[in-house]
Motif scaffolding. Structure first.
Motif, PDB file in Angstrom:
ATOM      1  N   GLU A 351      14.216   4.228  10.145  1.00 52.40           N
ATOM      2  CA  GLU A 351      14.202   2.525   9.935  1.00 52.40           C
ATOM      3  C   GLU A 351      13.402   1.770  11.194  1.00 52.40           C
ATOM      4  OE1 GLU A 351      18.591   1.101  12.659  1.00 52.40           O
ATOM      5  OE2 GLU A 351      18.585   2.228  11.004  1.00 52.40           O
ATOM      6  N   GLY A 352      12.455   2.526  12.081  1.00 56.51           N
ATOM      7  CA  GLY A 352      11.928   2.005  12.922  1.00 56.51           C
ATOM      8  C   GLY A 352      10.410   0.969  12.602  1.00 56.51           C
ATOM      9  N   ASP A 353      10.248   1.730  11.073  1.00 51.14           N
ATOM     10  CA  ASP A 353       9.020   1.787  10.409  1.00 51.14           C
ATOM     11  C   ASP A 353       9.713   1.296   8.762  1.00 51.14           C
ATOM     12  OD1 ASP A 353       6.517   1.304   9.819  1.00 51.14           O
ATOM     13  OD2 ASP A 353       6.362   3.118  10.494  1.00 51.14           O
ATOM     14  N   PRO A 354      10.093   0.431   8.897  1.00 55.34           N
ATOM     15  CA  PRO A 354      10.026   0.041   7.542  1.00 55.34           C
ATOM     16  C   PRO A 354       9.879  -0.309   6.266  1.00 55.34           C
ATOM     17  CG  PRO A 354      10.409  -2.289   8.307  1.00 55.34           C
ATOM     18  CD  PRO A 354      10.271  -0.957   9.415  1.00 55.34           C
ATOM     19  N   MET A 355       9.474   0.280   4.774  1.00 49.95           N
ATOM     20  CA  MET A 355       8.876  -0.266   3.954  1.00 49.95           C
ATOM     21  C   MET A 355       8.024  -1.748   3.837  1.00 49.95           C
ATOM     22  SD  MET A 355      11.031   1.043   0.480  1.00 49.95           S
ATOM     23  CE  MET A 355      12.033  -0.049   0.691  1.00 49.95           C
ATOM     24  N   SER A 356       7.037  -2.004   3.631  1.00 49.04           N
ATOM     25  CA  SER A 356       6.280  -3.359   3.492  1.00 49.04           C
ATOM     26  C   SER A 356       6.865  -3.833   2.243  1.00 49.04           C
ATOM     27  CB  SER A 356       4.661  -3.320   3.714  1.00 49.04           C
ATOM     28  OG  SER A 356       4.068  -2.457   2.805  1.00 49.04           O
ATOM     29  N   PHE A 357       6.044  -5.499   2.474  1.00 58.51           N
ATOM     30  CA  PHE A 357       6.649  -5.872   0.837  1.00 58.51           C
ATOM     31  C   PHE A 357       5.862  -5.840  -0.030  1.00 58.51           C
ATOM     32  CE2 PHE A 357       5.836  -9.194  -1.880  1.00 58.51           C
ATOM     33  CZ  PHE A 357       7.107  -9.659  -2.717  1.00 58.51           C
ATOM     34  N   GLU A 358       4.287  -4.906   0.376  1.00 53.80           N
ATOM     35  CA  GLU A 358       3.583  -5.040  -0.884  1.00 53.80           C
ATOM     36  C   GLU A 358       4.131  -3.077  -1.516  1.00 53.80           C
ATOM     37  OE1 GLU A 358       2.055  -7.672   1.518  1.00 53.80           O
ATOM     38  OE2 GLU A 358       2.430  -5.359   2.233  1.00 53.80           O
ATOM     39  N   ALA A 359       4.690  -2.671  -0.213  1.00 55.12           N
ATOM     40  CA  ALA A 359       5.062  -0.917  -0.759  1.00 55.12           C
ATOM     41  C   ALA A 359       5.832  -1.701  -2.154  1.00 55.12           C
ATOM     42  CB  ALA A 359       5.678   0.182   0.520  1.00 55.12           C
ATOM     43  N   CYS A 360       7.238  -1.963  -1.607  1.00 51.44           N
ATOM     44  CA  CYS A 360       8.400  -2.802  -2.518  1.00 51.44           C
ATOM     45  C   CYS A 360       7.752  -3.433  -3.314  1.00 51.44           C
ATOM     46  CB  CYS A 360       9.301  -3.925  -1.724  1.00 51.44           C
ATOM     47  SG  CYS A 360      10.100  -3.386  -0.213  1.00 51.44           S
ATOM     48  N   VAL A 432       7.764  11.132 -12.192  1.00 49.14           N
ATOM     49  CA  VAL A 432       8.331  11.361 -10.851  1.00 49.14           C
ATOM     50  C   VAL A 432       7.535  10.817  -9.449  1.00 49.14           C
ATOM     51  CG1 VAL A 432      10.075  12.210  -9.565  1.00 49.14           C
ATOM     52  CG2 VAL A 432      10.169  12.178 -12.305  1.00 49.14           C
ATOM     53  N   ASP A 433       6.711  11.940  -9.551  1.00 51.83           N
ATOM     54  CA  ASP A 433       5.835  12.353  -8.064  1.00 51.83           C
ATOM     55  C   ASP A 433       5.416  10.977  -7.860  1.00 51.83           C
ATOM     56  OD1 ASP A 433       6.167  14.678  -7.835  1.00 51.83           O
ATOM     57  OD2 ASP A 433       4.426  15.422  -8.831  1.00 51.83           O
ATOM     58  N   ASP A 434       4.945   9.752  -8.924  1.00 53.40           N
ATOM     59  CA  ASP A 434       4.070   9.382  -8.734  1.00 53.40           C
ATOM     60  C   ASP A 434       5.533   7.420  -8.444  1.00 53.40           C
ATOM     61  OD1 ASP A 434       2.041  10.181  -9.528  1.00 53.40           O
ATOM     62  OD2 ASP A 434       1.374   9.079 -10.749  1.00 53.40           O
ATOM     63  N   MET A 435       6.112   8.261  -8.485  1.00 51.04           N
ATOM     64  CA  MET A 435       6.831   7.250  -7.872  1.00 51.04           C
ATOM     65  C   MET A 435       7.205   6.816  -6.613  1.00 51.04           C
ATOM     66  SD  MET A 435      11.160   7.751 -10.071  1.00 51.04           S
ATOM     67  CE  MET A 435      11.190   7.869 -11.735  1.00 51.04           C
ATOM     68  N   ALA A 436       7.344   8.239  -5.684  1.00 56.07           N
ATOM     69  CA  ALA A 436       7.270   8.497  -4.651  1.00 56.07           C
ATOM     70  C   ALA A 436       5.612   7.672  -3.568  1.00 56.07           C
ATOM     71  CB  ALA A 436       7.477   9.249  -4.293  1.00 56.07           C
ATOM     72  N   ASN A 437       4.558   7.736  -4.663  1.00 58.91           N
ATOM     73  CA  ASN A 437       3.998   7.450  -4.418  1.00 58.91           C
ATOM     74  C   ASN A 437       3.512   6.048  -4.145  1.00 58.91           C
ATOM     75  OD1 ASN A 437       2.958  10.544  -4.252  1.00 58.91           O
ATOM     76  ND2 ASN A 437       2.096  10.485  -6.351  1.00 58.91           N
ATOM     77  N   SER A 438       3.956   5.360  -5.080  1.00 57.06           N
ATOM     78  CA  SER A 438       3.869   4.572  -5.078  1.00 57.06           C
ATOM     79  C   SER A 438       4.201   3.378  -4.403  1.00 57.06           C
ATOM     80  CB  SER A 438       4.527   3.722  -6.820  1.00 57.06           C
ATOM     81  OG  SER A 438       5.942   3.405  -6.122  1.00 57.06           O
ATOM     82  N   ILE A 439       5.188   4.120  -3.353  1.00 58.63           N
ATOM     83  CA  ILE A 439       5.799   3.841  -2.012  1.00 58.63           C
ATOM     84  C   ILE A 439       4.737   4.293  -0.824  1.00 58.63           C
ATOM     85  CG2 ILE A 439       7.061   3.634  -0.808  1.00 58.63           C
ATOM     86  CD1 ILE A 439       9.578   4.062  -2.842  1.00 58.63           C
ATOM     87  N   THR A 440       4.871   5.656  -0.919  1.00 61.83           N
ATOM     88  CA  THR A 440       3.345   6.008   0.444  1.00 61.83           C
ATOM     89  C   THR A 440       2.228   5.738   0.633  1.00 61.83           C
ATOM     90  OG1 THR A 440       3.414   7.847  -0.565  1.00 61.83           O
ATOM     91  CG2 THR A 440       5.186   8.079   0.250  1.00 61.83           C
ATOM     92  N   SER A 441       1.782   5.352  -0.455  1.00 60.89           N
ATOM     93  CA  SER A 441       0.396   5.082  -0.736  1.00 60.89           C
ATOM     94  C   SER A 441      -0.265   3.399   0.024  1.00 60.89           C
ATOM     95  CB  SER A 441      -0.108   5.044  -1.853  1.00 60.89           C
ATOM     96  OG  SER A 441       0.667   4.755  -3.036  1.00 60.89           O
ATOM     97  N   ASN A 448       6.187   7.988   8.816  1.00 57.31           N
ATOM     98  CA  ASN A 448       6.454   9.082   9.100  1.00 57.31           C
ATOM     99  C   ASN A 448       7.605   9.152   8.341  1.00 57.31           C
ATOM    100  OD1 ASN A 448       7.668  11.368  10.271  1.00 57.31           O
ATOM    101  ND2 ASN A 448       8.548  10.838  12.336  1.00 57.31           N
ATOM    102  N   TYR A 449       7.531   8.916   6.976  1.00 55.79           N
ATOM    103  CA  TYR A 449       8.662   9.712   5.853  1.00 55.79           C
ATOM    104  C   TYR A 449       9.047  10.758   6.115  1.00 55.79           C
ATOM    105  CZ  TYR A 449       5.475  11.088   2.236  1.00 55.79           C
ATOM    106  OH  TYR A 449       4.250  11.833   1.942  1.00 55.79           O
TER     107      TYR A 449
END
Length: 496
Positions: A351-360, A432-441, A448-449
């Motif tokens: 919550e303290g470090d939400p997703m960027s618009f780029e990640a979305c 599925v792995d790259d679903m998560a990677n598209s956000i974290t990368s 700290n997800y």
């Protein structure tokens, strides 16, 4: 060489037969029903919910009392077997079967008592119960507790690892209601753990229980069943991924503003009808004043395109919302549960470090392109945990073994084989792995997800940190004290 191979096979088989005979003697003496390899019902007794896994446990035992659980554990120790508990049997990676061959499975399905104390508004729930049955029993007494939507999931594992549901922003996680846990330790000792008795064990059981004990029942505080409740459903079909990215980002802003705690919900993303699009949905629930459900959501709806469809679902009663969100019978004795062949991951965003618009944007573009061409049936759920009015976040991360209370969203990233039967396509894992990677990368390297242990992933790297964060060292220390011989072991159990 052939003779040596034959001898080794014979010796191994003879050793197994001795183990089976020893277990059978122990179980017969304790009055425990059990199923062994070679029995006619062994295949069904050892079947996994996720058909990616085909495992062969040493035996599946069915206790009806804590004393019988203790006897089974002792038999496992005597025969040098690792022991696991199975409640509902829905572990995504078959941890309830040990996650590997040769484990001794303690199936809790014969322990299904639920006792509600109307004077204290508490309940004692044995861990063979499933969520639908818990909801029905508590509702019959005018009570409720937070828990997930899948009626066939077992309360034991669900509450051990958190237990998020649509009432969690108002009431907390399922494990937050627990004030005592009745369990059997790795040496067979039967205990009642609470903040006053076995406090270190109690801390560990609330977030990592199967690594430390077999839980036979939980003692919980309950809440009055809400006088009014309703489910909200909105769908935007064939949404362009750029609009979908803006929609998810605006939902994040809405969530950070702190909608009222009787409100909760999730985004549900599925395949679009053409490349570059997704189907964007929202399912929410309201447990407050009648007529206030849609107004609570209105500030987000005002940022959205006109939905393809929208509706309020239910008759206004709390138990009807539980049934509507489940989509299945709440009485789990009326029909057998289904199975699936799938791979799933999770992502818990701070919550303290939400997703960027780029990640979305990267996430939605990935779903609209790779998701369109994938040969799997997939969905994504983005569950709202946090925001300023959420009960989940009021408890410190180190108060229990569950460590991710500062989460805003929990993503469930899930893909099934095209017909829900084996085999699961190899490319589905990367998808599925790259679903998560598209956000974290698209977030800083220091982001700290986390990940959610009820959506357990057997291929997750650095799972100790992602699941347990700063609590893992304490869990390791307690494992060394409480289970030094690693009796309770499975692929994602706590390691010393």
């Amino acid at each position: 060489m052939a003779l040596l191979r034959t001898f080794l096979i014979f010796a191994a088989a003879s050793g197994l037969q001795r183990v089976f005979a020893s277990l059978n003697d122990s179980f017969t003496g304790a009055g425990v029903r059990a199923v062994f390899p070679g029995d006619g019902n062994y295949a069904s007794a050892s079947a996994a919910y996720n058909l990616r896994f085909t495992l062969e446990p040493a035996a599946v035992a069915y206790p009806s009392t804590p004393e019988e659980v203790s006897a089974i554990i002792q038999a496992g120790i005597d025969n040098n077997l690792q022991v696991v508990a199975r409640g509902g049997g829905h572990s995504y990676v078959a941890n309830g079967l040990g996650g590997k061959n040769g484990s001794l499975v303690i199936d809790m399905s014969s322990m299904k008592n639920i006792a509600v104390d109307s004077s204290s508004n508490t309940a004692i729930i044995e861990t063979g119960n499933r969520l639908g049955d818990v909801a029905l029993a508590l509702n019959a007494a005018g009570r409720a507790m937070p828990h997930g939507t899948c009626s066939y999931v077992g309360i034991g594992g669900h509450s051990s690892f958190g237990g998020y549901g649509f009432t969690s922003r108002q009431w907390g996680l399922a494990l937050d209601t627990i004030f005592a846990i009745n369990a059997v330790l790795a040496n067979g000792t039967i205990v009642r753990a609470s903040e006053d008795s076995y406090p270190d064990l109690f801390w560990a059981l609330k977030g990592a229980a199967p690594s430390f004990a077999i839980t036979t029942s939980i003692e919980v505080n309950t809440y009055p069943a809400p006088s009014y409740a309703i489910v909200m459903e909105y769908t935007w079909s064939n949404m362009d991924y750029e609009i979908a990215a803006k929609s998810m980002y605006s939902f994040q802003n809405f969530s950070l503003a702190g909608p009222a705690s009787p409100f909760s919900g999730e985004l549900v993303i599925t395949k679009g009808s053409q490349e570059g699009q997704v189907t964007f949905g929202f399912t929410g629930a309201w447990y407050g004043q009648k007529g206030s459900a849609v107004p609570t959501l209105q500030s987000w709806l005002d940022t959205m395109p006109t939905p393809t469809s929208s509706s309020l679902v239910g008759d206004g009663s709390y138990i009807d919302t539980v049934a509507q969100l489940s989509g299945k019978n709440l009485n789990t004795t009326q029909a057998a549960d289904s199975t699936d062949t799938f791979y799933a991951k999770s992502l818990m965003t701070p919550e303290g470090d939400p997703m960027s618009f780029e990640a979305c944007s990267a996430f939605m573009q990935y779903l609209a392109t790779e998701g369109f061409s994938s040969n799997t049936n997939w969905f994504v759920e983005v569950e709202l945990y946090g925001g300023p009015n959420s009960k989940i976040r009021e408890i410190p991360n180190n108060a229990t073994a569950f460590s991710r209370r500062d989460t805003l969203f929990t993503f469930q990233l899930y893909a099934s084989s095209s017909n829900s039967l084996p085999p699961f396509p190899e490319e589905g894992f990367t998808f599925v792995d790259d679903m998560a990677n598209s956000i974290t990368s698209n977030m800083p390297a220091t982001w700290n997800y986390g990940a959610y242990t009820n959506y357990i992933d057997d291929q997750l790297e650095n799972w100790q940190t992602l699941y347990f964060n700063d609590n893992y060292p304490r869990l390791q220390s307690l494992k060394a004290q409480l289970d030094p011989n690693n009796v309770f072991m499975f692929p994602t159990s706590i390691k010393e």
